[in-house]
Design a protein around this motif. Structure first.
Motif, mmCIF file in Angstrom:
data_model
loop_
_atom_site.group_PDB
_atom_site.id
_atom_site.type_symbol
_atom_site.label_atom_id
_atom_site.label_comp_id
_atom_site.label_asym_id
_atom_site.label_seq_id
_atom_site.Cartn_x
_atom_site.Cartn_y
_atom_site.Cartn_z
ATOM 1 N N ILE A 161 0.854 -1.181 0.000
ATOM 2 C CA ILE A 161 0.000 0.000 0.000
ATOM 3 C C ILE A 161 0.891 1.231 0.000
ATOM 4 C CG2 ILE A 161 -1.653 1.343 1.365
ATOM 5 C CD1 ILE A 161 -2.810 -1.297 2.363
ATOM 6 N N ALA A 162 0.605 2.169 -0.907
ATOM 7 C CA ALA A 162 1.398 3.397 -0.982
ATOM 8 C C ALA A 162 0.488 4.589 -0.702
ATOM 9 C CB ALA A 162 2.047 3.531 -2.360
ATOM 10 N N GLY A 163 0.968 5.504 0.144
ATOM 11 C CA GLY A 163 0.198 6.700 0.457
ATOM 12 C C GLY A 163 0.266 7.006 1.938
ATOM 13 N N GLY A 164 -0.150 8.233 2.295
ATOM 14 C CA GLY A 164 -0.061 8.640 3.691
ATOM 15 C C GLY A 164 -1.337 9.221 4.245
ATOM 16 N N GLY A 165 -2.456 9.011 3.536
ATOM 17 C CA GLY A 165 -3.725 9.561 3.986
ATOM 18 C C GLY A 165 -4.620 8.520 4.628
ATOM 19 N N ASP A 166 -5.876 8.898 4.813
ATOM 20 C CA ASP A 166 -6.831 8.018 5.482
ATOM 21 C C ASP A 166 -7.015 6.690 4.762
ATOM 22 O OD1 ASP A 166 -7.784 9.554 7.790
ATOM 23 O OD2 ASP A 166 -8.506 10.974 6.306
ATOM 24 N N SER A 167 -7.112 6.720 3.429
ATOM 25 C CA SER A 167 -7.355 5.486 2.688
ATOM 26 C C SER A 167 -6.234 4.483 2.891
ATOM 27 C CB SER A 167 -7.534 5.779 1.194
ATOM 28 O OG SER A 167 -8.733 6.480 0.957
ATOM 29 N N ALA A 168 -4.983 4.959 2.799
ATOM 30 C CA ALA A 168 -3.841 4.063 2.970
ATOM 31 C C ALA A 168 -3.844 3.436 4.365
ATOM 32 C CB ALA A 168 -2.535 4.828 2.729
ATOM 33 N N VAL A 169 -4.068 4.250 5.381
ATOM 34 C CA VAL A 169 -4.039 3.753 6.756
ATOM 35 C C VAL A 169 -5.224 2.840 7.032
ATOM 36 C CG1 VAL A 169 -4.167 4.448 9.178
ATOM 37 C CG2 VAL A 169 -2.731 5.731 7.590
ATOM 38 N N ASP A 170 -6.419 3.268 6.636
ATOM 39 C CA ASP A 170 -7.626 2.474 6.910
ATOM 40 C C ASP A 170 -7.555 1.104 6.249
ATOM 41 O OD1 ASP A 170 -8.527 4.633 8.305
ATOM 42 O OD2 ASP A 170 -10.066 5.225 6.869
ATOM 43 N N TRP A 171 -7.089 1.067 4.993
ATOM 44 C CA TRP A 171 -7.065 -0.226 4.299
ATOM 45 C C TRP A 171 -5.927 -1.111 4.793
ATOM 46 C CZ3 TRP A 171 -11.121 -2.190 2.781
ATOM 47 C CH2 TRP A 171 -12.098 -1.496 2.077
ATOM 48 N N ALA A 172 -4.840 -0.528 5.223
ATOM 49 C CA ALA A 172 -3.771 -1.341 5.817
ATOM 50 C C ALA A 172 -4.308 -2.076 7.039
ATOM 51 C CB ALA A 172 -2.574 -0.466 6.185
ATOM 52 N N LEU A 173 -5.081 -1.369 7.853
ATOM 53 C CA LEU A 173 -5.651 -1.981 9.051
ATOM 54 C C LEU A 173 -6.752 -2.973 8.714
ATOM 55 C CD1 LEU A 173 -5.803 1.232 11.275
ATOM 56 C CD2 LEU A 173 -4.265 -0.719 11.571
ATOM 57 N N ALA A 174 -7.556 -2.653 7.713
ATOM 58 C CA ALA A 174 -8.677 -3.517 7.359
ATOM 59 C C ALA A 174 -8.232 -4.819 6.692
ATOM 60 C CB ALA A 174 -9.648 -2.771 6.439
ATOM 61 N N LEU A 175 -7.060 -4.799 6.048
ATOM 62 C CA LEU A 175 -6.602 -5.975 5.297
ATOM 63 C C LEU A 175 -5.539 -6.799 6.037
ATOM 64 C CD1 LEU A 175 -6.275 -4.427 1.706
ATOM 65 C CD2 LEU A 175 -8.093 -5.920 2.543
ATOM 66 N N LYS A 176 -5.052 -6.300 7.153
ATOM 67 C CA LYS A 176 -3.903 -6.965 7.798
ATOM 68 C C LYS A 176 -4.211 -8.382 8.265
ATOM 69 C CE LYS A 176 -4.645 -4.967 12.427
ATOM 70 N NZ LYS A 176 -4.904 -6.228 13.134
ATOM 71 N N ASP A 177 -5.466 -8.678 8.562
ATOM 72 C CA ASP A 177 -5.819 -10.027 9.012
ATOM 73 C C ASP A 177 -6.291 -10.925 7.877
ATOM 74 O OD1 ASP A 177 -5.254 -9.376 11.682
ATOM 75 O OD2 ASP A 177 -7.255 -8.517 11.951
ATOM 76 N N ILE A 178 -6.288 -10.383 6.661
ATOM 77 C CA ILE A 178 -6.741 -11.142 5.487
ATOM 78 C C ILE A 178 -5.572 -11.430 4.550
ATOM 79 C CG2 ILE A 178 -8.162 -11.009 3.399
ATOM 80 C CD1 ILE A 178 -10.203 -9.423 5.021
ATOM 81 N N ALA A 179 -4.761 -10.420 4.293
ATOM 82 C CA ALA A 179 -3.631 -10.568 3.371
ATOM 83 C C ALA A 179 -2.519 -11.401 4.009
ATOM 84 C CB ALA A 179 -3.096 -9.195 2.983
ATOM 85 N N ALA A 180 -1.675 -11.991 3.148
ATOM 86 C CA ALA A 180 -0.508 -12.723 3.651
ATOM 87 C C ALA A 180 0.486 -11.765 4.293
ATOM 88 C CB ALA A 180 0.149 -13.488 2.502
ATOM 89 N N SER A 181 0.607 -10.563 3.722
ATOM 90 C CA SER A 181 1.485 -9.546 4.291
ATOM 91 C C SER A 181 1.020 -8.176 3.808
ATOM 92 C CB SER A 181 2.945 -9.773 3.867
ATOM 93 O OG SER A 181 3.078 -9.650 2.462
ATOM 94 N N ILE A 182 1.313 -7.164 4.620
ATOM 95 C CA ILE A 182 0.989 -5.776 4.280
ATOM 96 C C ILE A 182 2.250 -4.943 4.477
ATOM 97 C CG2 ILE A 182 -0.306 -3.702 4.908
ATOM 98 C CD1 ILE A 182 -2.189 -5.615 3.755
ATOM 99 N N ALA A 183 2.640 -4.203 3.443
ATOM 100 C CA ALA A 183 3.729 -3.238 3.548
ATOM 101 C C ALA A 183 3.183 -1.869 3.163
ATOM 102 C CB ALA A 183 4.885 -3.617 2.627
ATOM 103 N N VAL A 184 3.448 -0.876 4.001
ATOM 104 C CA VAL A 184 2.966 0.481 3.746
ATOM 105 C C VAL A 184 4.155 1.363 3.378
ATOM 106 C CG1 VAL A 184 1.833 2.512 4.721
ATOM 107 C CG2 VAL A 184 1.018 0.209 5.321
ATOM 108 N N VAL A 185 4.092 1.938 2.181
ATOM 109 C CA VAL A 185 5.169 2.781 1.668
ATOM 110 C C VAL A 185 4.759 4.244 1.804
ATOM 111 C CG1 VAL A 185 6.590 3.361 -0.334
ATOM 112 C CG2 VAL A 185 5.804 1.002 0.010
ATOM 113 N N HIS A 186 5.588 5.022 2.479
ATOM 114 C CA HIS A 186 5.322 6.456 2.623
ATOM 115 C C HIS A 186 6.643 7.196 2.689
ATOM 116 C CE1 HIS A 186 3.079 10.004 3.238
ATOM 117 N NE2 HIS A 186 3.237 10.128 4.545
#
Length: 337
Positions: free
Chosen positions: A159-184
């Motif tokens: 996930i790339a970005g530093g706004g609400d969408s990037a943060v909200d989806w990182a949290l919403a997908l962390k228990d579903i995806a194999a891994s989450i990396a947030v680039v900012h």
């Protein structure tokens, strides 16, 4: 089939703010017609992120966007407002008390007042400047919206970005995806402080990898199948993040379309309004929700709801001239039959 409709208020935009404006108009005994370019109501909530949890709707600790729209539709059902969906408003003529709106499908809507609740207008993603995007967009390797969280189960997501969408989806997908990396590109995020704190907490637990300070540089893979996302620091240091899907959240590009040609004052693709009434520079034409701007404006759905109530009260003298408005609370008034 083109329609000719006569109403009190034409509401352009059927997202959350537009839907609630139907309710507020109805409570003041004003008929409304909804017009939207999309084929279904809900705006971005329906088209872009129906499963995204929303946390700032009063009385709902969390509610998914699609469920919010469902509840709003139930709320306005008693008022039976006609809907012109899949139509773009192309023209506006007349004046307060006697407007005529035309659509690209040949419809004519006569209204005494107009509420513009067009959100971001015609919206599309701001795409990162990287080569080869099209091939990965076609296969789902690069996506700009999350319609179904289940589609990301077991996948390596960047996930790339530093706004609400990037943060909200990182949290919403962390228990579903194999891994989450947030680039900012910097440690500070522009998201709501509570959600940013939750992101930090998840990162501390090892549930999310924080890739900071980095920016998107390129994509790796073949035949449209993404295998990695290349990121780089401002000093040029690069590394590759294993990935099946890249979600770049860099906001939406706004296009008001024909609304921009109606003679209304514009301010960076937004419509300046008088805060107390939500009226634009054209008498009888009001704007609410994300499209409206004024000092102190907050781009929150709940603020759009409040603006819908303010706009309805401001419109009442136009629709019912000379008739005093004796405001009653909904708890004592009930919903008109």
């Amino acid at each position: 089939m083109a329609q000719v409709l006569d109403t009190d208020v034409a509401i352009v935009g059927a997202g959350p703010a537009g839907l609630f404006a139907v309710f507020e108009c109805g409570m003041l005994k004003m008929r409304a017609v909804l017009i939207d370019a999309l084929d279904e109501v809900g705006g971005q909530c329906t088209a872009l992120y129906p499963e995204k949890p929303i946390y700032d709707i009063p009385a709902h600790p969390a509610i998914e966007a699609a469920d919010l729209i469902t509840q709003l539709e139930k709320q306005i059902a008693p008022f039976d407002a006609p809907r012109l969906l899949g139509r773009r408003v192309t023209g506006l003529s007349g004046a307060a008390g006697a407007f005529t709106l035309s659509t690209d499908k040949g419809d004519q809507v006569k209204a005494k007042a107009v509420i513009i609740a067009a959100g971001a207008g015609a919206f599309g993603p701001n795409r990162p400047p990287m080569g080869g995007l099209e091939a990965y967009e076609a296969t789902g390797g690069v996506q700009y919206y999350v319609r179904r969280r289940e589609d990301f189960r077991g996948k390596r997501v960047v996930i790339a970005g530093g706004g609400d969408s990037a943060v909200d989806w990182a949290l919403a997908l962390k228990d579903i995806a194999a891994s989450i990396a947030v680039v900012h590109r910097r440690p500070k995020f522009r998201a709501a402080p509570e959600m940013a704190a939750r992101l930090d907490e998840a990162a501390a637990k090892g549930e999310i990898e924080m890739v900071i300070p980095y920016q998107l540089q390129g994509l790796e893979g073949g035949q449209g199948n993404l295998s990695g996302v290349v990121v780089a620091t401002l000093q040029g240091e690069q590394k590759v993040l294993p990935a099946d899907v890249l979600l770049p959240f860099f906001g939406l590009s706004m296009d008001l379309g024909p609304i921009a040609d109606w003679g209304l004052a514009l301010e960076r693709h937004h419509l300046p309004v008088t805060p107390a009434t939500c009226e634009t520079t054209m008498p009888g034409v009001l704007a609410i929700g994300d499209v409206a701007t004024y000092p102190g404006k907050l781009k929150l759905i709940l603020q759009g709801f409040a603006e819908g109530a303010m706009a309805a009260h401001a419109i009442h003298p136009i629709v019912h001239p000379g008739k005093a408005l004796h405001f009653e609370y909904s708890t004592s008034q009930g919903v008109p039959g």
